[in-house]
Scaffold this active site. Structure first.
Site: not given
Length: 581
Positions: A235, A237, A279, A281, A476, A562
């Site tokens: 299984c 899971c 960037d 500023t 920004d 499991d």
């Protein structure tokens, strides 16, 4: 009877999944194993298999739900009511009904009920519930405040700038929920793997159950029992939940620190970055100039600042705000000025203490008085450091100069060093003049590319990618949007424009350069956690597969393995919910 009661909901989900085109679901494997155990008269084990599977699902749901609850708990920070000011009167209204532009009163000690701008008052704001900042931030008129933060020592009047569904906390919750629906490449691989893995498990289990009795005359009950055990061991899971549990926990932990990532693919991509372009500023710097030097020529430094502040009172120009801020910080009493006049492109003049005072550019000052060579050299040296210099003239006498510059963020040097130490190349891309950019770059220890247009930034990001770098871009402003979109991962810095925030893949809401390194580290820890989860899931299955075929373990240990793997994987993922430092 116990087995049948538990099996009904499991079998129903298995049938629904089969009708939807997924015949080899986890529920189908469980149904086959339970019914098979009943047929070979292993009734106690059949009941135990169903019971433990349901317990495992319950634990999985509770554990996975904690990740969602941790982010949803942010919404509880916003007060349900607000004090609305209308027509000179104050009344209590539901916070969700506040309209943009309305004015609310926030008393000392109250939580702020909406995003807004202070229109009256000054107070310390405790932003720890939202930003994690341990020290309250002093805020005054025209400063932004966030819903959910706590007002400190004075009453404030705040103009609402965002409706309840669009405030900072609501946007964070919404973005995280959307991000959790976006799968990472690893998660998509696991999904594809499970589509082939599950039918493979069914085939192996069938061969184990049928071949030995038919070929070697083995006992049908013994080998069917082993086949059913293999079905349970197989299984997927734990394997299926290994990635989404870790990603959900990381996205939630990041959001609580102000680190927003728009999906698992972004979270995974951050850890692969090898170059980051910043960037200048508003990203590496505060975005607003500050007074760095007061140079006395004919008057004392305090007197130069006092007269300059008198000229700038009432102005909203960034340089004027810097001078007034410095005067306030130094506790200087600013005299009144009369007959103020702005001289286009030159400066400002007014009468202060009965004398005409001028504050403006060195060139404009030189038209009024003679600038000695020594003073000119000092001004040039300040300009070479990337500073803007305003010269003060009192009457016909040179009084002094004030230098201002948009200074680096407090944590910029440390944040860039953390990235460099992680092996990531950093570079500054700015439209500012080369002299100013070079001065800031030297202070931060970062490579500089200056005087760039938006298309130049986009081109440089493309060049870095061609050189083999996996590139992140941080900015920004609107001029950063093309480069943000071109990068492998675009990150918007907090307080940025809506265009930058929408274009970016991630956002650092609170403007700390060091948070970029935290975001990269969170990505790496998440991928490590996912690898651990997959190892746990597949490792336990491999061990019990061998022991089952050898007859050492049976159905009980198989389902325990499991369920145990599922719980272990989920609990390991939840370690990522711990506060980020």
């Amino acid at each position: 009877v116990a087995m049948l009661v538990g099996l009904v909901p499991i079998a129903r989900r298995a049938i629904m999944a089969a009708r939807a085109g997924t015949p080899f679901s986890i529920e189908m494997l469980m149904t086959i194993a339970a019914v098979g155990a009943l047929i070979i008269n292993a009734t106690e084990e059949a009941a135990a298999v169903v019971f433990l599977f349901l317990v495992g699902e319950l634990l999985e749901g509770v554990a996975a739900g904690k990740a969602r609850d941790s982010i949803r708990s942010l919404t509880a920070l916003v007060p349900k009511t607000a004090l609305l000011e209308e027509g000179g009167k104050t009344r209590e209204v539901p916070a969700e009904t506040l309209a943009v532009g309305s004015v609310i009163l926030v008393r000392p000690g109250d939580r702020i009920s909406a995003d807004g701008v202070i229109v009256d008052g000054e107070s310390s704001i405790d932003e720890a519930p939202v930003t994690g900042e341990s020290v309250p931030v002093r805020k005054a008129i025209d400063d932004n405040v966030f819903a959910g933060t706590v007002n400190g020592d004075a009453a404030l009047r705040v103009r609402v700038t965002a409706a309840a569904e669009d405030n900072t906390i609501a946007r964070v919750v919404r973005l995280v929920e959307e991000a959790q629906e976006s799968k990472a490449p690893t998660e998509r691989f696991i999904d594809r793997f499970s589509r082939y893995y599950t039918p493979g498990v069914v085939l192996v289990a069938a061969l184990v159950a049928i071949v030995p009795p038919l070929v070697a005359g083995g006992s049908w009950s013994e080998w069917v029992y082993k086949g059913l055990a293999i079905l349970l061991i197989g299984c997927p899971c734990a394997l299926v939940i290994s990635t989404p549990a870790a990603i959900a926990a990381s996205l939630s932990a990041g959001a609580r620190r102000g680190l927003l990532m728009k999906g698992g693919a972004v979270l995974e991509g951050l850890g692969k970055l090898t170059a980051i372009a910043f960037d200048k500023t508003g990203t590496l710097t505060e975005g607003k100039p500050k007074v760095t030097d007061i140079v006395p020529f004919g008057r004392g430094g305090e007197e130069v600042l006092r007269l300059a502040a008198a000229l700038e009172t009432g102005s909203s120009h960034p340089l004027a705000i810097a001078i007034l801020g410095k005067a306030s910080e130094d506790g200087i009493e600013v005299p009144s000025a009369t007959g103020s006049k702005a001289l286009g492109g030159k400066g400002v003049t007014a009468i202060v203490d009965g004398v005409e005072v001028f504050l403006g550019s060195p060139k404009a000052a030189a038209e009024r008085v003679t600038l000695p060579m020594a003073h000119s050299k000092k001004i040039t040296a300040l300009n070479d450091e990337g500073k803007t210099v305003s010269v003060l003239v009192v009457g016909d006498v040179l009084a002094g100069a004030i230098a201002m510059r948009d200074e680096p963020r407090a944590d910029a040097v440390e944040g860039l060093k953390a990235l460099t130490d992680a092996g990531i190349k950093t570079v500054m891309l700015t439209g500012d003049n080369k002299r100013t950019a070079t001065a800031i770059g030297a202070k931060l220890g970062i490579e500089v590319r200056a005087e760039l247009m938006p298309e130049d930034k986009q081109r440089i990001v493309g060049e870095l990618k061609k050189e083999g770098f996996t590139v992140g871009k941080i900015g920004d402003g609107i001029n950063d949007a093309p480069a943000l979109a071109a990068a492998d991962v675009g990150i918007a810095m907090g307080g940025g424009t809506d265009v930058a925030l929408e274009t970016a893949d991630a956002a650092v809401l609170h403007g700390r350069v060091g948070d970029v390194a935290l975001m990269v580290d969170l990505s790496k820890r998440t991928m490590s956690n996912i690898f651990q989860n997959i190892t746990i899931a597949l490792g336990l299955k491999a061990v019990f597969l061998v022991t089952t075929v050898l007859g050492i373990t049976g159905l009980w240990p198989a389902i325990l393995a499991d369920t145990g793997a599922t719980v272990l994987v989920t609990m390991n993922a939840l370690r990522l919910l711990r506060p980020i430092r």
